[in-house]
Design a protein around this motif. Structure first.
Motif, PDB file in Angstrom:
ATOM      1  N   SER A  39     -37.198  -3.926  47.000  1.00 36.03           N
ATOM      2  CA  SER A  39     -38.178  -4.815  46.370  1.00 36.03           C
ATOM      3  C   SER A  39     -39.206  -5.279  47.386  1.00 36.03           C
ATOM      4  O   SER A  39     -40.412  -5.310  47.106  1.00 36.03           O
ATOM      5  N   CYS A  89     -36.615 -10.075  34.292  1.00 37.12           N
ATOM      6  CA  CYS A  89     -37.197 -10.373  35.592  1.00 37.12           C
ATOM      7  C   CYS A  89     -37.684  -9.092  36.253  1.00 37.12           C
ATOM      8  O   CYS A  89     -38.758  -9.060  36.844  1.00 37.12           O
ATOM      9  N   ASP A  90     -36.900  -8.057  36.156  1.00 37.34           N
ATOM     10  CA  ASP A  90     -37.293  -6.786  36.755  1.00 37.34           C
ATOM     11  C   ASP A  90     -38.601  -6.288  36.147  1.00 37.34           C
ATOM     12  O   ASP A  90     -39.507  -5.854  36.848  1.00 37.34           O
ATOM     13  N   GLU A 103     -40.958  -7.975  34.742  1.00 35.48           N
ATOM     14  CA  GLU A 103     -42.079  -8.814  35.151  1.00 35.48           C
ATOM     15  C   GLU A 103     -42.519  -8.456  36.560  1.00 35.48           C
ATOM     16  O   GLU A 103     -43.701  -8.316  36.866  1.00 35.48           O
ATOM     17  N   PHE A 104     -41.569  -8.284  37.405  1.00 33.90           N
ATOM     18  CA  PHE A 104     -41.828  -8.015  38.802  1.00 33.90           C
ATOM     19  C   PHE A 104     -42.497  -6.652  38.970  1.00 33.90           C
ATOM     20  O   PHE A 104     -43.482  -6.502  39.701  1.00 33.90           O
ATOM     21  N   PHE A 113     -47.172 -12.037  49.799  1.00 30.90           N
ATOM     22  CA  PHE A 113     -46.045 -12.353  48.914  1.00 30.90           C
ATOM     23  C   PHE A 113     -44.761 -11.892  49.585  1.00 30.90           C
ATOM     24  O   PHE A 113     -44.758 -10.912  50.336  1.00 30.90           O
ATOM     25  N   VAL A 161     -39.588 -17.137  29.699  1.00 30.55           N
ATOM     26  CA  VAL A 161     -39.507 -17.698  31.042  1.00 30.55           C
ATOM     27  C   VAL A 161     -40.801 -17.553  31.839  1.00 30.55           C
ATOM     28  O   VAL A 161     -41.302 -18.526  32.414  1.00 30.55           O
ATOM     29  N   HIS A 162     -41.319 -16.323  31.882  1.00 33.25           N
ATOM     30  CA  HIS A 162     -42.382 -16.037  32.850  1.00 33.25           C
ATOM     31  C   HIS A 162     -43.767 -16.464  32.372  1.00 33.25           C
ATOM     32  O   HIS A 162     -44.014 -16.584  31.180  1.00 33.25           O
ATOM     33  N   ARG A 175     -31.677 -11.699  31.034  1.00 36.84           N
ATOM     34  CA  ARG A 175     -32.733 -12.356  31.790  1.00 36.84           C
ATOM     35  C   ARG A 175     -33.054 -11.552  33.051  1.00 36.84           C
ATOM     36  O   ARG A 175     -34.200 -11.399  33.438  1.00 36.84           O
ATOM     37  N   ALA A 176     -32.015 -10.987  33.688  1.00 35.94           N
ATOM     38  CA  ALA A 176     -32.241 -10.202  34.893  1.00 35.94           C
ATOM     39  C   ALA A 176     -33.121  -9.001  34.580  1.00 35.94           C
ATOM     40  O   ALA A 176     -34.029  -8.671  35.330  1.00 35.94           O
ATOM     41  N   LYS A 236     -49.428 -13.354  41.570  1.00 42.59           N
ATOM     42  CA  LYS A 236     -50.024 -12.033  41.811  1.00 42.59           C
ATOM     43  C   LYS A 236     -50.984 -11.670  40.668  1.00 42.59           C
ATOM     44  O   LYS A 236     -52.071 -11.138  40.903  1.00 42.59           O
ATOM     45  N   ILE A 267     -43.029 -15.199  41.231  1.00 40.25           N
ATOM     46  CA  ILE A 267     -44.207 -14.988  42.088  1.00 40.25           C
ATOM     47  C   ILE A 267     -45.217 -14.080  41.378  1.00 40.25           C
ATOM     48  O   ILE A 267     -46.398 -14.043  41.743  1.00 40.25           O
ATOM     49  N   ALA A 268     -44.727 -13.382  40.363  1.00 38.47           N
ATOM     50  CA  ALA A 268     -45.612 -12.450  39.655  1.00 38.47           C
ATOM     51  C   ALA A 268     -46.834 -13.157  39.057  1.00 38.47           C
ATOM     52  O   ALA A 268     -47.929 -12.595  39.024  1.00 38.47           O
ATOM     53  N   ALA A 321     -46.125  -6.628  38.107  1.00 44.32           N
ATOM     54  CA  ALA A 321     -47.032  -7.250  39.063  1.00 44.32           C
ATOM     55  C   ALA A 321     -47.182  -6.431  40.338  1.00 44.32           C
ATOM     56  O   ALA A 321     -48.270  -6.355  40.905  1.00 44.32           O
ATOM     57  N   PHE A 322     -46.095  -5.873  40.794  1.00 45.80           N
ATOM     58  CA  PHE A 322     -46.133  -5.231  42.107  1.00 45.80           C
ATOM     59  C   PHE A 322     -45.867  -3.734  42.069  1.00 45.80           C
ATOM     60  O   PHE A 322     -45.888  -3.071  43.103  1.00 45.80           O
ATOM     61  N   SER A 363     -38.931 -13.562  40.436  1.00 47.08           N
ATOM     62  CA  SER A 363     -39.935 -12.912  39.588  1.00 47.08           C
ATOM     63  C   SER A 363     -41.104 -13.843  39.239  1.00 47.08           C
ATOM     64  O   SER A 363     -42.149 -13.375  38.778  1.00 47.08           O
ATOM     65  N   GLY A 411     -40.459 -11.751  48.431  1.00 50.42           N
ATOM     66  CA  GLY A 411     -39.417 -12.149  47.475  1.00 50.42           C
ATOM     67  C   GLY A 411     -38.832 -10.955  46.785  1.00 50.42           C
ATOM     68  O   GLY A 411     -39.070  -9.806  47.177  1.00 50.42           O
ATOM     69  N   ALA A 412     -38.080 -11.214  45.758  1.00 51.87           N
ATOM     70  CA  ALA A 412     -37.422 -10.141  45.005  1.00 51.87           C
ATOM     71  C   ALA A 412     -37.088 -10.670  43.617  1.00 51.87           C
ATOM     72  O   ALA A 412     -36.879 -11.878  43.446  1.00 51.87           O
ATOM     73  N   PRO A 413     -37.031  -9.772  42.663  1.00 49.18           N
ATOM     74  CA  PRO A 413     -36.738 -10.231  41.299  1.00 49.18           C
ATOM     75  C   PRO A 413     -35.240 -10.283  41.026  1.00 49.18           C
ATOM     76  O   PRO A 413     -34.447  -9.674  41.748  1.00 49.18           O
ATOM     77  N   GLY A 414     -34.907 -10.991  39.978  1.00 44.27           N
ATOM     78  CA  GLY A 414     -33.560 -11.006  39.389  1.00 44.27           C
ATOM     79  C   GLY A 414     -32.413 -10.962  40.377  1.00 44.27           C
ATOM     80  O   GLY A 414     -32.350 -11.765  41.312  1.00 44.27           O
ATOM     81  N   PRO A 415     -31.522  -9.995  40.186  1.00 50.31           N
ATOM     82  CA  PRO A 415     -30.304  -9.958  41.003  1.00 50.31           C
ATOM     83  C   PRO A 415     -30.605  -9.785  42.494  1.00 50.31           C
ATOM     84  O   PRO A 415     -29.885 -10.314  43.335  1.00 50.31           O
ATOM     85  N   GLN A 416     -31.676  -9.050  42.805  1.00 46.67           N
ATOM     86  CA  GLN A 416     -31.989  -8.836  44.225  1.00 46.67           C
ATOM     87  C   GLN A 416     -32.356 -10.132  44.936  1.00 46.67           C
ATOM     88  O   GLN A 416     -32.162 -10.279  46.136  1.00 46.67           O
TER      89      GLN A 416
END
Lengths: 263, 361
Positions: A83, B352-353, B355-356, A55, A240-241, B348-349, A38, A34-35, B359-360, A32, A57-62
């Protein structure tokens, strides 16, 4: 720090995506984190002259479902492919080092806090002092314990690779109790630099160029300044981000270094 | 028909007072009530451990049972378990390495609390620097003298912190034999020239500490501890592990017997003398003929895990026998032990989702 010259011209395979000869094909890979790059792109903060940026990649669990397979990164789950479909539909099947002229690995579960903070808290004279042997073991475990660092090392055998570990946690979000317990708020720029230098040296041995957390984004010894934290959401509790300003600093530094070494 | 026994002090004593009922008539593993503890060691207590190698078993047993073993010099999280072990993290409450003798304990405490200057002496070997007070603490020694001293300073801070914070110190007495500097009387952790350093008969002398000397050193150590932390209780044990070697010119078996007997006697005397000092008989459980040597490995030196387990089971059994409420508390503690602490693991996961997607998405 010297960086291996790009070998892109020599190894470019026929049938790959064609680009102008002077255009650098550059890929940002990561979780995540990489966001933030972006965001920087969306906010027009990147120096992308003659750069084709992608870009992957994938976030979190993925992200955990992305694996190095026969020299390329590939998704092993539907969720990860979903993703990828969002961020780079043309490359859902995998990321090949030879598809680009350079890579930035960002975040990728390599967290600056996990290595730098214990070291900053254990300088000579502090109660938890760690010997150089222990520090060396920690550095090795920090890097080798990260599957995506190992992937970066494989990519670096073919293309220039930059690695930007996830930055320090965001100031104002982390509780003051945690700050008191885990962060040497008196740590200086010189002390951080000495540790980053060690990281850079270790990465250099793997032909990877470290992109360290820019000093202007650091505060209180080992936190990220609030103005570089993500502004996503109303909760204001994402420790974090990072935001586009941070992502811009990281990617521009990587591109600057890449151009410098390719002159 | 025998006449009724006339009154005497032995009449009415518990069966543990009689060999026949307490030992001879029992399976060795069922010999019980060997110890009547003076004070509780409860989960709420912060326990620190130091001493000879057998003390390590205490910390492991306490941790395994959810007791509050205090590790004042914890290993960095990035080290593997094996690496931490190699660098002597998590073995005792602070990284002194084994403290085999009463004098060594006194020395460490003097450096930590009394402002006594640690020795400037160091051992160099193959470009690496070794601390004569703990030469094996880092497998390859230190990079330079400054590093050795910084590490030692951190250790002394850890000793201070641990002792000020602890409720109970478990100290396992290990040896009477030691090596000292002839003029400074500095006691080394191990004979110079073995693990590191160079033996020099003009400088180094063998000392087999006497009952009087050990008692004096232990009294001095107890005094420092008491001044630092008046609420600290001290639990003494004696290591059942025989000497690896003796320099006493006696047979190693008789030298072991002498050494352990002296230590056992000092421990018993101190426990009898001070309310805040107790003695736990792990030594007897392992070494006594009543146990038929069953807790030793074939080399008749190493203690097998079953022996350690039996010692620790006896420890906790005697504690709960003396303080039954400990068992009740322990059960209550068990209910809450598994409850998660802090934010959920998937928090946290989820972030992350978010945030991702922003962005996308």
């Amino acid at each position: 720090m010297p960086l291996a010259k790009s070998t892109s011209g020599k190894t470019l395979k026929k049938g790959k995506t064609s680009t102008k000869k002077s255009t650098l094909r550059f890929c940002v890979f990561g979780d995540s984190h990489i966001a933030c790059v972006k965001h920087a792109q969306d906010e027009d903060l990147l120096d992308l002259k003659n750069v084709a940026l992608e870009f992957w990649g994938a976030p979190g669990p993925q992200f955990r479902d992305l694996h190095l397979e026969e020299g390329r990164l590939a998704a092993r789950s539907e969720a990860a492919r979903d993703s990828l479909e969002k961020i780079n539909p043309a490359r859902v099947e995998g990321l090949d080092p030879e598809d680009f002229d350079g890579f930035l690995f960002i975040g990728c579960r390599l967290r600056a806090s996990e290595f730098l903070l214990p070291l900053l808290g254990s300088l000579p004279g502090s109660p938890g002092y760690l010997s150089s042997s222990v520090r060396a073991l920690m550095l090795n475990r920090w890097l080798e314990g990260c599957r995506w660092y190992r992937a970066a090392r494989e990519f670096a055998k073919l293309r220039p690779v930059f690695f930007s570990p996830a930055g320090f946690l965001n100031d104002g979000i982390v509780s003051e109790d945690e700050v008191a317990r885990t962060i040497n708020t008196e740590a200086t720029e010189a002390e951080r630099k000495a540790i980053w230098d060690g990281v850079a040296l270790a990465m250099q041995q793997d032909n990877i160029h470290l992109i360290r957390q820019p000093e202007e984004t650091v505060t209180r010894g080992g936190l990220t300044r609030a103005e570089f934290a993500t502004t996503l959401g109303d909760q204001g509790d994402d420790s974090v981000h990072k935001n586009g300003a941070y992502g811009g600093l990281i990617l521009n530094e990587a591109l600057r270094e890449l151009r410098r070494t390719q002159k | 028909m025998m006449s009724e026994q006339s009154p005497n002090p032995y009449v009415g004593l518990p069966e543990t007072a009689f060999w026949k009922t307490a030992v001879a008539a029992r399976n060795p593993l069922e010999i019980s009530a060997l110890w009547r503890p003076k004070f509780t060691v409860a989960r709420k207590h912060k326990v620190i451990t130091a001493g000879s190698c057998f003390a390590q078993h205490f910390s492991r047993a306490l941790v395994a049972r959810g007791y509050g073993w205090l590790d004042a010099e914890p290993a960095p999280k990035l080290l593997s378990e094996d690496q931490a072990w190699d660098f002597n993290y998590g073995i005792f409450s602070f990284r002194t390495g084994n403290i085999y003798t009463a004098r060594m304990l006194r020395q460490w405490l003097s450096y930590a609390f009394e402002g006594e200057e640690p020795p400037v002496e160091h051992w160099e070997q193959n470009g690496r620097f070794y601390d004569p007070l703990r030469p094996g603490i880092e497998p390859e020694g230190f990079a330079d003298l400054a590093e050795l001293q910084a590490s030692r300073a951190a250790l002394l801070a850890a000793i201070r912190g641990a002792i000020l914070e602890a409720d109970v110190l478990v100290f396992t007495m290990g040896l009477t034999e030691c090596w000292r500097h002839r003029t400074s009387e500095l006691e080394y952790a191990i004979c110079p020239g073995t693990l590191a350093g160079r033996f020099d008969p003009d400088q180094h002398e063998f000392v087999n500490q006497s009952f009087v000397g050990i008692r004096r050193d232990m009294l001095a150590a107890l005094k420092i501890l008491r001044q630092a932390n008046p609420k600290l209780k001290v639990l003494l044990t004696v290591s059942p592990v025989p000497l690896t070697a003796t320099a006493s010119e006696e047979h190693v078996l008789t030298a072991t017997s002498h050494s352990k007997s002296v230590l056992r006697a000092v421990a018993g005397e101190l426990a009898a003398e001070f309310k805040h000092v107790d003695y736990f008989p792990s030594y007897e459980i392992i070494t006594h003929p009543a146990y038929r040597g069953m807790f030793y490995a074939p080399n008749q030196r190493s203690v097998v895990p079953q022996g350690v387990n039996h010692v620790m089971e006896s420890f906790f059994a005697c504690q709960t026998a003396a303080f039954p409420w400990l068992a009740r508390k322990s059960k209550r503690g068990g209910k809450t032990a598994g409850e998660p602490a802090g934010q959920p693991s998937n928090a946290r996961a989820v972030k992350c989702d978010e945030e991702f997607l922003d962005a996308f998405g």
